[in-house]
Design a protein around this motif. Structure first.
Motif, short mmCIF file in Angstrom:
data_model
loop_
_atom_site.label_atom_id
_atom_site.label_comp_id
_atom_site.label_asym_id
_atom_site.label_seq_id
_atom_site.Cartn_x
_atom_site.Cartn_y
_atom_site.Cartn_z
N SER A 1 0.85 -1.19 0.00
CA SER A 1 0.00 0.00 0.00
C SER A 1 0.88 1.24 0.00
O SER A 1 1.66 1.45 0.93
N LYS A 2 0.79 2.02 -1.04
CA LYS A 2 1.58 3.25 -1.10
C LYS A 2 1.09 4.28 -0.07
O LYS A 2 1.90 4.81 0.68
N PRO A 3 -0.23 4.52 0.00
CA PRO A 3 -0.67 5.44 1.06
C PRO A 3 -0.33 4.90 2.44
O PRO A 3 0.09 5.65 3.33
N GLY A 4 -0.47 3.58 2.62
CA GLY A 4 -0.17 2.97 3.92
C GLY A 4 1.29 3.13 4.31
O GLY A 4 1.60 3.45 5.46
N SER A 5 2.19 2.94 3.33
CA SER A 5 3.61 3.06 3.66
C SER A 5 3.95 4.50 4.06
O SER A 5 4.78 4.73 4.92
N LEU A 6 3.29 5.47 3.45
CA LEU A 6 3.53 6.88 3.82
C LEU A 6 2.98 7.18 5.21
O LEU A 6 3.62 7.85 6.03
N LEU A 7 1.78 6.66 5.48
CA LEU A 7 1.18 6.93 6.79
C LEU A 7 2.00 6.28 7.91
O LEU A 7 2.04 6.78 9.03
N ASN A 8 2.67 5.18 7.56
CA ASN A 8 3.53 4.54 8.56
C ASN A 8 4.75 5.38 8.91
O ASN A 8 5.43 5.13 9.91
N MET A 9 5.05 6.39 8.09
CA MET A 9 6.18 7.28 8.39
C MET A 9 5.78 8.39 9.36
O MET A 9 6.62 9.16 9.83
N VAL A 10 4.46 8.51 9.60
CA VAL A 10 3.97 9.61 10.44
C VAL A 10 4.04 9.20 11.91
O VAL A 10 3.52 8.15 12.30
N LYS A 11 4.68 10.04 12.69
CA LYS A 11 4.90 9.75 14.11
C LYS A 11 3.57 9.71 14.88
O LYS A 11 2.69 10.55 14.65
N ASP A 12 3.46 8.72 15.76
CA ASP A 12 2.32 8.59 16.67
C ASP A 12 0.98 8.29 16.00
O ASP A 12 -0.07 8.35 16.64
N LEU A 13 1.03 8.01 14.72
CA LEU A 13 -0.23 7.68 14.03
C LEU A 13 -0.50 6.19 14.15
O LEU A 13 0.39 5.37 13.99
N GLU A 14 -1.74 5.86 14.49
CA GLU A 14 -2.11 4.44 14.60
C GLU A 14 -3.12 4.08 13.51
O GLU A 14 -4.22 4.64 13.47
N LEU A 15 -2.73 3.16 12.64
CA LEU A 15 -3.66 2.74 11.57
C LEU A 15 -4.58 1.66 12.11
O LEU A 15 -4.13 0.71 12.75
N ILE A 16 -5.86 1.80 11.83
CA ILE A 16 -6.80 0.75 12.28
C ILE A 16 -7.03 -0.26 11.15
O ILE A 16 -6.85 0.04 9.98
N GLU A 17 -7.42 -1.47 11.53
CA GLU A 17 -7.77 -2.51 10.55
C GLU A 17 -9.25 -2.39 10.21
O GLU A 17 -10.05 -1.96 11.04
N LEU A 18 -9.61 -2.78 9.02
CA LEU A 18 -11.02 -2.78 8.63
C LEU A 18 -11.46 -4.20 8.28
O LEU A 18 -10.64 -5.02 7.90
N GLU A 19 -12.78 -4.44 8.42
CA GLU A 19 -13.28 -5.75 8.01
C GLU A 19 -13.24 -5.91 6.49
O GLU A 19 -12.89 -6.94 5.98
#
Lengths: 198, 244, 457
Positions: B153-171
C-alpha cells in the motif's frame, strides 16, 4: 437461409481477427508432495469421507459394519465386493428399478487431489444414473491412481472416447436455503472413497 | 524538477485545505510547484455519465494549462486516472499523450518518483484508510483483495512514516464508499447505504479520522458522518502527511 | 416479471426500504465472496489461470464459426441431434416441438440461465406444458412465481421463513417450519418423484468441446444428471459462446468456475455428456439470440467470454445492496449490465449506470472480462444513441460549458460555494438526492485558487 447458416454467417462476419490458442503446458507442472494426504483433506472438507485400506477385505468389513445389519439394498459394480452386496447390477436400459438402492459400490478410474473428485465413465457404472439415484455412494480407487490437478486429469483422460463420464466430488449438496449447507440434495447423502494401497 | 499542481474542481471549491497541504508538502520535499490558474476540471463528471463527447473543452484547457511540466501531480486518484485513460485532443494527439503519461497521483508520486523514505509529520490519532477504487484498482496504489498477488500500500507506507499515528484494521479493506460521481444522486438509495456501511466499518474499529487519496470519497463519507452527528472527521492524506 | 417499467434506481430504492434485509443480503453475499478469496489464495497460479482462460476464450471468439461447425460435426457423429436457434422465439419453438413430437406435457428442467433469458417456462406454460425446475433454488423461486435473482444462487434474496411458508403452501410442510435440512429433505422427496416420472429432461450447458462434440454440465445437487439419466429424451440448451476448443481446456475452466462461484474446489458433479444412452434421444440446441451481434461490437464482444460463475455479483457492492431483481433482466449484476443493453438498449439503458465503476467485478472475473470498463463504454453508447434523460442532457451541457471556461468556472464557483449549485455531484434534476442521508460539505471562505493568488504569486 436456415438459422444455422444465418448464425454461422453472422459469426463469421462479426468475429474479431484471429487470436492464437495459448500454450497451457506450464500448468501441468503444479503438484503436491503428499498427494493422498491432499486428496483426503479436500474430500473431507467438502463433505466426503476417505478410508485408506490395504486390501478388499478391509473394505468389506467397513461396508458390512455399516450396511449389512440393516435390511437395505447394497448394489455392487465391483466384482471384488460382490459378496457384501445384496445384488449385483443387472443390465437394464431404465434406471427406475434402482430407486431403492441404499448403497452403490463403484470403481473409479482415478482421483484428483486438488478437489477431492473421482473420474468415472459409464462402463464402470452399469447405468449412468447409479451414482445419483443411490442414497449413499462408495467408490474405490487405488493409491497410485491419484493425480494432482485437473490438468493432469485431462492429460490422463486424453482423447479417450466415452458416452458419459463425470468428476464426482463428495455427496450431492445444496446451500440454496440461506447458504445453509445440506448434504443429500437429490443424489447421495454421503460419498466414501476407498483408497486401496497398491 | 518542475511540477504542475493539478487541483480537481471540487477540491478547489470545497476542500482548499487538501490542495494547500499538497502544495506545502511537495515544497517541503524540495519540489518546485506551479499552480496553473486557468485549470478547471478533468472532465470526468461528464465522461462517467456517458457524456465523454462533451469533454473536449476540458481536455483542451487541461493541455493548455499543463504543457511543459516535468510532472503533473494531483491529490486525487480518480481525476488522475481519468486523465491517464481518457485525455485526448484530435488536434494535439501527441501532446495529450505526453501529458497523460506525466500525470501522477500524489501518494504514488511521493513513493515512486520522489522515493520518500521519511517524513517530518506527526499525527497522534487513530486513523482509518479508505482505499478509493480508482486509485487502488485503477492506478494500483495498493494491492487489491480480489487478486492473488503480493500485498502493498503506497498510502499505507507513507502513513507509517507519520509519528504517533495508529492505523486501524477494517473488516472490508477495499470496498467502495458508493460515491461514484453522479451515481450518488442517480442511485441515491444504494449510494447512501454503501456510504453508511463504509463509515460503520471505520467507526466500529475506533477510527478518529478517515483518510484517503481521494477527496470525493471522503466528501461522501463526511456527509454521512455529519448527518449522523459523529465527531469522526475526514482528512485528505496530504493533510496528515503535512501535519506537524 | 412484476418489475414493470421501474428502473434500477427505483427498484433499488424499494429494496432499501428494509435496511435490515439489505444488511442480511449484503452479508450473505460478502460471505461467499470471502469463501472465494480463501479458495483462490490457495492456488499460487490463480492469476495465470485467469489469463489462460481469457486467452482461450479470445481464441474461441475469433474462430467461433469454425469451432461451431467442428462441434456440430463431432456431436452428430456421437449421435446427438443438433438444432440451431437464431433467437429466443426459435429456441422456445424447438423445445416445444420436441415435447410435442414425444407427446409429453410435462418436463423436468435443471438450471439454465439461457432458458431464463428466453423465457422458456412462460412460453411452454401458454402451450399447456408444465415445467418443474429441479435445482432447489430455482424450484423455490418457481413456487414463489419469481425469476431467479442470481445466476448461481437463484433464491439468495429469500429468507428461510419465506421458503418455509412456500413449502407449507405447496408441499404440505408444517407451518412455521423453516429448518433448511427439513425443507431440503421435503424438496428431495417431491423432486425424486418428478425425476422418476418425467420422460423429457432439459439441462443447461456449462462448456461444449469443439474437438470431441461432448458437453459438460456442472451441478452440486446432481439434479441435471437425475433428470437426464432417467428421461427418454434429454434436451440440452446452450448459447453459442459456451464452446471451448479442446477437452484439455476443461482443466483450466473447471478449476476456475466453482472457486470463483462459491469457493468450492469443483462442483460435486461435472458431467461430460458424449453420446446418448442406449435407446435415449439427446438433443442439443445452439442459440444465438443476440450473441453474434455482440460479437460484432468491438468494445463489448469479450463479455461473451463469461462462464456464468456469478463472482461479479457477489463482489458488487451495488448488487449486494440492491438485489438481483433490481436489474430486471435474467442475468443480473455487473455482467448482466453489459450483456442486456445488447439485447435492448432502451429497456436496459439504466443498467450500465447502476455501478460506481469500482472495478471489483473485473478483478474477480475468472476470464478477465473488463466489466467496469465496458460499463463506462456502454454509458457513452447509450447517451449517443439518445437514451439519456433530457434533464441530464441539459445539465451535462451546462456543466461542460462552464468547466470549459475558466471565467465561467470561477464565477460559478463563487456562486456555487454559496448555493452548492454547481457541485459535480449535484448536477441532476434530483438536486435533493444528496441531502436525503448526507450533509453537504461546508463551503470554505475561499477557493484554493483564490488562496493561491493571495498567498503565492
Amino acid at each position: 437461409m436456415s438459422s444455422r447458416d444465418k448464425i454461422l454467417a453472422a459469426v463469421a462476419q462479426n468475429k474479431p481477427e484471429a487470436m492464437p490458442l495459448p500454450h497451457i503446458a506450464p500448468f501441468k507442472e503444479i503438484g503436491y508432495t503428499d498427494v493422498i494426504g491432499q486428496y483426503e483433506t479436500v474430500l473431507t472438507a467438502i463433505g466426503g469421507k476417505v478410508h485408506r485400506v490395504n486390501n478388499w477385505d478391509e473394505i468389506k468389513t467397513i461396508v458390512k459394519e455399516k450396511y449389512n445389519a440393516q435390511n437395505v439394498r447394497v448394489l455392487s459394480l465391483v466384482p471384488e465386493l460382490d459378496d457384501v452386496a445384496t445384488s449385483a447390477y443387472e443390465i437394464n436400459p431404465a434406471a427406475h428399478h434402482l430407486a431403492d438402492v441404499e448403497l452403490a459400490l463403484i470403481k473409479a478410474h482415478f482421483g484428483v487431489a486438488e478437489n477431492g473428485s473421482v473420474w468415472v465413465t459409464e462402463e464402470l457404472l452399469g447405468h449412468r444414473a447409479v451414482p445419483f439415484i443411490c442414497q449413499h455412494l462408495a467408490a474405490v480407487i487405488t493409491s497410485s491412481n491419484l493425480v494432482d490437478t485437473m490438468h493432469r486429469a485431462y492429460m490422463r483422460i486424453g482423447l479417450e472416447t466415452y458416452g458419459w463420464g463425470a468428476f464426482i466430488a463428495g455427496p450431492s449438496k445444496t446451500a440454496d436455503i440461506e447458504q445453509s449447507l445440506v448434504l443429500g440434495a437429490h443424489g447421495p447423502r454421503s460419498m466414501t472413497v476407498f483408497v486401496l494401497q497398491d | 524538477m518542475r511540477v504542475g499542481l493539478f487541483v480537481p474542481c471540487y477540491v478547489d471549491q470545497f476542500y482548499p485545505g487538501a490542495a494547500i497541504a499538497t502544495l506545502e508538502l511537495l515544497e517541503k520535499l524540495g519540489v518546485e510547484v506551479v499552480y496553473p490558474k486557468n485549470q478547471t476540471c478533468c472532465g470526468q463528471p461528464m465522461a462517467n455519465s456517458g457524456f465523454e463527447h462533451l469533454t473536449g473543452g476540458c481536455n483542451r484547457l487541461f493541455i493548455d494549462n499543463f504543457s511543459g511540466f516535468d510532472y503533473i501531480v494531483s491529490p486525487s486518484g480518480s481525476c488522475v486516472l481519468h486523465i491517464r485513460e481518457h485525455l485526448h485532443d484530435d488536434k494535439r494527439p501527441e501532446q495529450a499523450k505526453e501529458i497523460s503519461h506525466k500525470v501522477w497521483e500524489l501518494t504514488s508520486f511521493l513513493t515512486d518518483v520522489l522515493k520518500v523514505e521519511s517524513l517530518p509529520a506527526r499525527f497522534p490519532h487513530k486513523v482509518g484508510v479508505h482505499q478509493s477504487c480508482h486509485g487502488q484498482r485503477g492506478l494500483h496504489l495498493s494491492s487489491m483483495t480480489e487478486l492473488v498477488a503480493p500485498s502493498f500500500s503506497k498510502p499505507g507506507s507513507l502513513l507509517n512514516m507519520v509519528k504517533d499515528l495508529e492505523l486501524i484494521e477494517l473488516e472490508r479493506k477495499d470496498e467502495c464508499c458508493g460515491f461514484g460521481g453522479t451515481f450518488c444522486v442517480v442511485e441515491e438509495a444504494v449510494s447512501s447505504k454503501m456510504g453508511k456501511d463504509r463509515v460503520a466499518d471505520h467507526l466500529k474499529h475506533g477510527a478518529e479520522y478517515i483518510t484517503g487519496a481521494d477527496m470525493s470519497c471522503l466528501m461522501h463519507m463526511e456527509g454521512i458522518l455529519k448527518r449522523q452527528g459523529s465527531k469522526v472527521k475526514v482528512l485528505h492524506i496530504a493533510e496528515i502527511l503535512n501535519a506537524e | 416479471m412484476e418489475v414493470g417499467t421501474k428502473d434500477h434506481a427505483e427498484l433499488a430504492e424499494i429494496f432499501n426500504k428494509d435496511e435490515e434485509r439489505v444488511n442480511w443480503h449484503d452479508e450473505t453475499l460478502w460471505w461467499i465472496r470471502a469463501k472465494r478469496d480463501k479458495s483462490v489464495h490457495q492456488l499460487p497460479e490463480w492469476e495465470a489461470l485467469r489469463e489462460a482462460a481469457s486467452n482461450v476464450k479470445f481464441n474461441v471468439l475469433s474462430h467461433l464459426n469454425t469451432y461451431l461447425e467442428q462441434f456440430e460435426a463431432a456431436a452428430k457423429a456421437n449421435g446427438v441431434i443438433v438444432h440451431w436457434a437464431a433467437d429466443a422465439k426459435e429456441h422456445n419453438e424447438i423445445v416445444h416441438g420436441l415435447l410435442k413430437e414425444n407427446k409429453v406435457t410435462q418436463m423436468v428442467k435443471s438450471k439454465s440461465m439461457l432458458t431464463e433469458e428466453c423465457h422458456l417456462n412462460e412460453y411452454l406454460a401458454t402451450h399447456g406444458i408444465e415445467v418443474i425446475d429441479s435445482d432447489l433454488g430455482e424450484r423455490i423461486v418457481q413456487l414463489a412465481g419469481e425469476p431467479p435473482s442470481h445466476i448461481v444462487l437463484p433464491c439468495i434474496h429469500k429468507k428461510k421463513e419465506e421458503i418455509g411458508d412456500l413449502f407449507h403452501m405447496y408441499l404440505g410442510t408444517p407451518s412455521n417450519m423453516a429448518d433448511p435440512q427439513f425443507l431440503t429433505e421435503t424438496a428431495r422427496g417431491s423432486l425424486r418423484e418428478t425425476f422418476l416420472t418425467r420422460k423429457v429432461a432439459l439441462t443447461g450447458v456449462n462448456f461444449a468441446i469443439a474437438e470431441t462434440g461432448e458437453f459438460v454440465v456442472c451441478t452440486n445437487e446432481g439434479n441435471a444428471d437425475m433428470g437426464a439419466h432417467l428421461a427418454d429424451v434429454h434436451i440440452a440448451c446452450m448459447g453459442i459462446e459456451k464452446l471451448i476448443p479442446k477437452r484439455e481446456h476443461l482443466g483450466i475452466f473447471l478449476r476456475l468456475l466453482t472457486r470463483s462461484a462459491t469457493g468450492q474446489p469443483i462442483t460435486t458433479y461435472s458431467s461430460h455428456f458424449g453420446k446418448p444412452r442406449e435407446g435415449q434421444q439427446m438433443h442439443l440446441v445452439l442459440v444465438d439470440n443476440g450473441r453474434s451481434v455482440q460479437l460484432g461490437r468491438k468494445d463489448f464482444r469479450n463479455s461473451l467470454k463469461c462462464i456464468r460463475c456469478g463472482a461479479c455479483m457477489n463482489t458488487c457492492p451495488v448488487y449486494r445492496r440492491s438485489g438481483g431483481h433490481s436489474y430486471h433482466t435474467a442475468v443480473a449484476g455487473p455482467i448482466g449490465s453489459i450483456l442486456a443493453p445488447n439485447l435492448d438498449m432502451k429497456k436496459y439503458a439504466d443498467l450500465p449506470f447502476a455501478s460506481t465503476l469500482c472495478g471489483s467485478c473485473s478483478n474477480v472475473c475468472p476470464v478477465k472480462i473488463d466489466i467496469h470498463d465496458q460499463l463506462y463504454k456502454w454509458r457513452q453508447v447509450l447517451v449517443k444513441e439518445g437514451y439519456a434523460p433530457t434533464g441530464k442532457k441539459i445539465a451535462m451541457q451546462v456543466m461542460a460549458t462552464t468547466l470549459a471556461s475558466p471565467t465561467l468556472y470561477h464565477a460559478a464557483g463563487k456562486m456555487g460555494r454559496a448555493t452548492i449549485k454547481y457541485a459535480p455531484f449535484a448536477v441532476n434534476n434530483k438536486l435533493n438526492a444528496w441531502y436525503k442521508e448526507r450533509e453537504m460539505p461546508a463551503p470554505p471562505k475561499e477557493s484554493f485558487g483564490e488562496w493561491y493568488a493571495k498567498n503565492k504569486k
